[in-house]
Design a protein around this motif. Structure first.
Motif, short mmCIF file in Angstrom:
data_model
loop_
_atom_site.label_atom_id
_atom_site.label_comp_id
_atom_site.label_asym_id
_atom_site.label_seq_id
_atom_site.Cartn_x
_atom_site.Cartn_y
_atom_site.Cartn_z
N ASP A 92 0.82 -1.21 0.00
CA ASP A 92 0.00 0.00 0.00
C ASP A 92 0.86 1.26 0.00
OD1 ASP A 92 -2.21 -1.54 -0.02
OD2 ASP A 92 -2.67 -1.32 2.12
N ASP A 97 -0.34 4.85 -0.52
CA ASP A 97 -1.43 4.83 0.45
C ASP A 97 -0.87 4.49 1.83
OD1 ASP A 97 -3.69 4.49 1.91
OD2 ASP A 97 -4.37 2.68 0.87
N LYS A 100 -5.39 4.54 6.83
CA LYS A 100 -6.21 5.49 7.58
C LYS A 100 -5.88 5.38 9.05
CE LYS A 100 -10.42 7.08 5.59
NZ LYS A 100 -11.85 7.18 5.66
N PRO A 107 -7.29 9.92 6.52
CA PRO A 107 -6.12 9.26 5.92
C PRO A 107 -4.85 9.79 6.59
CG PRO A 107 -7.58 10.10 4.22
CD PRO A 107 -8.11 10.61 5.52
#
Lengths: 355, 529
Positions: A92, A97, A100, A107
């Motif tokens: 990720d 990313d 979260k 995020p």
């Protein structure tokens, strides 16, 4: 490190071979960066996972019915083996990313964009204050070694080292905000100014200047000055001690005696020649103290209600909010690596031998 | 050198004098200093923290509500009328007309239907408050229905005390959300949960402008509010971790209200003519309990003796001053069925004779499990001291919250010292945990019930608690809870000591700040300056 390699390679070869050899240091740099980061993430990740804190409880609370707990446990991927969890996380991250945060529902990247500029702004102002007072103080202490200015500076430094920042911050607030009213209280701005200037860099001093709003700029200054002076005092203590010892070493060198014999003014000898020669180690000291301020000012942030990175990572850590902790770790890691590269770069400017 | 010195001092002087601190908040703005780092989600179907309940109370409305100015009877919220049919299970709510969500969408019974169904289908932690009436994600579409735009019908699985049903609907999870707006943001069947965690879809007096976790939330007045005039245009609730920082901000007039001052800071501002302090009761109960699997803690005389070995008054007059009051029943004061009697006080002679009757004239050794929080440790130390006067040698086993809780939930403790806060504003929430234990076997793992955690086998009390929850006559229901509490007071292995009070310090010009007692939370719309 890489600079010397590049210098050696630059002279010989041409064409593809030359290009490759020119690129090698860069490639080495990237490989070492990647290894550093994965290592950093792995250590943080596994330490975080063996801590006796249940991240599911942070999300669902201790009274959650069993099926709610189990659903959250699965949704957070905790049922998978640790190594798989780590691999998924790295995947990720490579896709940009950071996940979260469990605690803020935002995020992690967004959180970091919010908290890092606050810390960055505070640490920068503090370091500037620390340098413009610490370096001269160190030089004076070295020149007057053993005499009263040296003792005075040493005592000030010792106080800086040993008084708890928490106490010093509260006393500062009590005096300069509570009694004298010279500065504003905790927080980055008076609260009703919050969100008035558009966020560009996240650093209010810069954003307010960009927006041309001097009222907010002044307000931000009156809020940052006290915590910055407190933190700056700590870097003053460190920077002045280091400057003193570097300077003492230089002042005993032959070239200083030569310069004096040649009739050069004492001011020039000290501030140009001696200080010029301690710049390289001094830059490392300053960079390190800057980096320490960036990640380690949790207590100052607490006293001054300064919503920064230190507070964010600490809160996340005690609640096992791993996405947030890892995200913060990446940032701190990047800051250290970045500052190292930056001081490498500065060496070359101040010291021609490093080229 | 001179250059440096001049430059340094000039820049510091310039920076320091650059911005003189501005005192006072604008007349239409309320600034509150509080600790809000527990706020992890804004979605009312998920929110189960203290700060979340307060935020939601000001941004959302429920079908029915407590009147902040008179916290007794329920008053109309988004429903103007409600009734229970003769079958005892069918509740009908008539919706208020002309209410608009912050988005501008009009409120209808469809939104109420959506909100309650959504809370059950999302299955987040507080969903049990609604599912205890027999709703499941599978049957809720049948059980909760809007028959038209103005009428909502709810059918429970069996008759319950209507006050129980109504009280539960006033909990945060009963908030009505803007169905259209929320579903526009739904993703992967999450009913808009990801979006609503950080956004607002309410009808409340205030709408969300910004939420910065661990830093602040800012609300703006939403427009006309059906419950009354809203004086404040803006409300800022700011996270200030340090009590001393909160106090300084309040003294300087940079905040209007400071919510988390230590007793020392409260005492220090008492003489300030610009400030005032208001006390209010909260629902948290401080108690210790005796594991009934452990001898001699299961001896009725020993249980009795323990209740006389607590220095209730001494503690509330010293280190708990301003934080707790003496309260010896499991329902918080102001709850339906509250019991005000405090029959126990420190009486070492009586405790000694009870212990002698039980066969322990010289006491016994015992372990007290306690979390490493300051107030609890101080209470535990006081207990250690008073226990010793009757020969009971108590050893404190101090751990983190999670460690002590793990021991407690596994029924491995001897004495556990802890706190309990109600989950929703109805007496069943505490009765169900202190006075109900349908299956005392280890395998039953009823870890949510304190009676089970302490292995207290009470078929009779369990029956009484069950009966109280279905009693239709509210006055009679209240009496039933009083009886249950008296029984627990007399026989129970729970030594209930204190109830939490909170102190809000504020500027003199702040009026109408109601913190909601044990059953509700702070309302901002009633505040004037």
């Amino acid at each position: 490190m890489s600079a010397q390699g590049a210098g050696k390679q630059a002279g010989g070869g041409f064409g593809l071979l030359s290009l490759l050899s020119r690129l090698r240091p860069l490639l080495n740099l990237f490989t070492s960066l990647a290894v550093t980061f994965i290592g950093l993430l792995a250590i943080t990740f596994f330490i975080g996972r063996v801590m006796p804190i249940d991240p599911v409880i942070s999300v669902v609370g201790e009274r959650a019915p069993r099926e709610v707990y189990e659903a959250a446990y699965k949704a957070m991927g905790l049922d998978k083996p640790l190594i798989v969890q780590f691999a998924l996380y790295i995947r990720d991250v490579l896709h940009g990313d950071l996940g979260k945060s469990l605690l803020t529902s935002h995020p992690v990247l967004e959180d970091i964009k919010r908290v890092v500029p606050a810390t960055f702004e505070l640490a920068t102002v503090a370091t500037i204050l620390g340098v413009i007072t610490g370096v001269p103080a160190g030089v004076i202490a070295a020149v007057k070694a053993g005499r009263w200015p040296d003792h005075l500076i040493r005592i000030m430094g010792l106080i800086g080292y040993s008084v708890p920042v928490f106490w010093l911050g509260l006393m500062g607030l009590l005096l300069f905000y509570g009694k004298l009213g010279w500065v504003s209280g905790p927080g980055r701005l008076d609260i009703f100014y919050d969100g008035v200037v558009p966020q560009v860099t996240g650093m209010i001093l810069i954003d307010s200047l960009l927006a041309g709003d001097m009222t907010i700029f002044r307000n931000a200054i009156s809020h940052i000055i006290l915590p910055a002076v407190m933190l700056g005092y700590y870097s003053l203590a460190y920077i002045s001690r280091m400057t003193r010892s570097f300077m003492l070493e230089q002042l005993g060198q032959e070239y200083i005696t030569t310069a004096r014999v040649k009739g050069m003014s004492e001011r020039r000898v000290i501030w140009r020649h001696a200080l010029g020669n301690v710049m390289v180690p001094l830059i490392t000291v300053i960079a390190l103290s800057y980096a320490a301020l960036l990640e380690g000012s949790v207590l100052t942030e607490t006293v001054f209600a300064w919503p920064g990175l230190g507070f964010y990572i600490t809160t996340a850590l005690v609640s096992a909010d791993m996405a947030a902790v890892l995200g913060g770790t990446v940032v701190v890691g990047m800051v250290f690596v970045g500052l190292n590269l930056f001081s490498d770069f500065l060496y070359r400017i101040v010291d021609p031998r490093a080229k | 050198m001179k250059h440096f010195a001049i430059l340094a001092s000039a820049s510091i002087a310039a920076l320091i004098t650059a911005g003189a601190a501005q005192a006072g908040t604008p007349a239409d703005t309320l600034v509150i200093a509080d600790k809000i780092d527990d706020l992890i989600t804004l979605d009312p179907a998920q929110s189960f923290e203290f700060s979340g309940a307060e935020y939601n109370l000001n941004v959302y409305d429920k079908l029915i509500a407590f009147d902040p100015k008179n916290l007794g009877p329920l008053v109309p919220g988004l429903a103007v009328k409600w009734s229970l049919a003769d079958d005892g299970v069918t509740y009908t709510f008539k919706m208020r007309k002309g209410v608009k969500f912050h988005s501008g969408n009009p409120l209808t019974a469809r939104d109420a239907e959506f909100s309650l169904r959504r809370a059950i289908k999302l299955k987040k932690t507080p969903s049990f408050i609604l599912t205890q009436f027999g709703f499941t994600p599978e049957n809720v579409d049948e059980k909760i229905k809007a028959t038209d735009d103005e009428t909502l019908v709810i059918v429970t699985d069996q008759p319950y005390a209507p006050s129980f049903v109504y009280n539960c609907l006033t909990a945060t999870i009963g908030s009505i959300v803007d169905s259209k707006l929320v579903m526009e943001h739904a993703k992967d069947g999450d009913f808009g949960n990801e979006w609503l965690k950080t956004h607002d879809a309410g009808t409340g007096a205030f709408k969300l402008r910004i939420w910065k976790p661990n830093e602040l939330y800012a609300l703006d007045r939403a427009g006309d509010y059906f419950r009354g005039k809203v004086a404040m245009k803006h409300v800022f609730v700011r996270h200030i971790d340090e009590s001393s920082s909160q106090r300084l901000l309040l003294e300087k007039g940079d905040v209007d209200i400071a919510r988390k001052l230590t007793p020392d800071d409260i005492a220090a501002i008492a003489s300030n003519p610009d400030l005032k302090v208001e006390n209010d009761m909260k629902g948290r109960i401080m108690y210790f309990s005796l594991n009934q699997k452990v001898k001699p803690l299961n001896n009725p005389k020993v249980i009795q003796a323990m209740k006389y070995l607590v220095d209730y008054d001494g503690m509330t007059k010293s280190f708990l001053r301003g934080q707790y009051i003496v309260h010896q029943a499991f329902e918080p004061l102001t709850y339906l069925g509250e019991l005000k009697d405090n029959p126990f006080k420190l009486d070492v002679a009586k405790a000694r004779s009870l212990l002698a009757e039980a066969g322990y004239p010289n006491g016994f050794p015992v372990k007290i499990y306690v979390r490493n929080a300051q107030d609890r440790l101080e209470i535990a130390q006081s207990l250690q001291n008073t226990f010793a006067k009757a020969g009971i040698k108590a050893e404190l086993v101090v751990g983190t919250g999670k460690q002590t809780l793990t021991v407690y939930r596994a029924r491995k403790h001897e004495i556990y010292m802890g706190a309990w806060g109600p989950d929703y504003p109805d007496p069943n929430t505490n009765a169900d945990t202190f006075a109900s234990n349908p299956d005392n076997r280890d395998e039953a793992k009823l870890t949510g019930k304190l009676a089970w955690r302490n292995a207290w086998d009470i078929p009779q009390l369990t029956k009484m608690t069950k009966a109280a929850v279905i009693e239709k006559d509210t006055a009679k229901r209240a009496r039933m809870y009083v009886d249950i509490q008296k029984e627990v007071q007399k026989r129970g292995p729970f030594v209930i000591m204190f109830q939490k009070i909170i102190q809000s310090a504020m500027r003199k010009n702040v009026n109408g700040f109601v913190t909601g007692g044990a059953i509700s939370n702070a309302h901002y719309w009633t505040v004037t300056k």
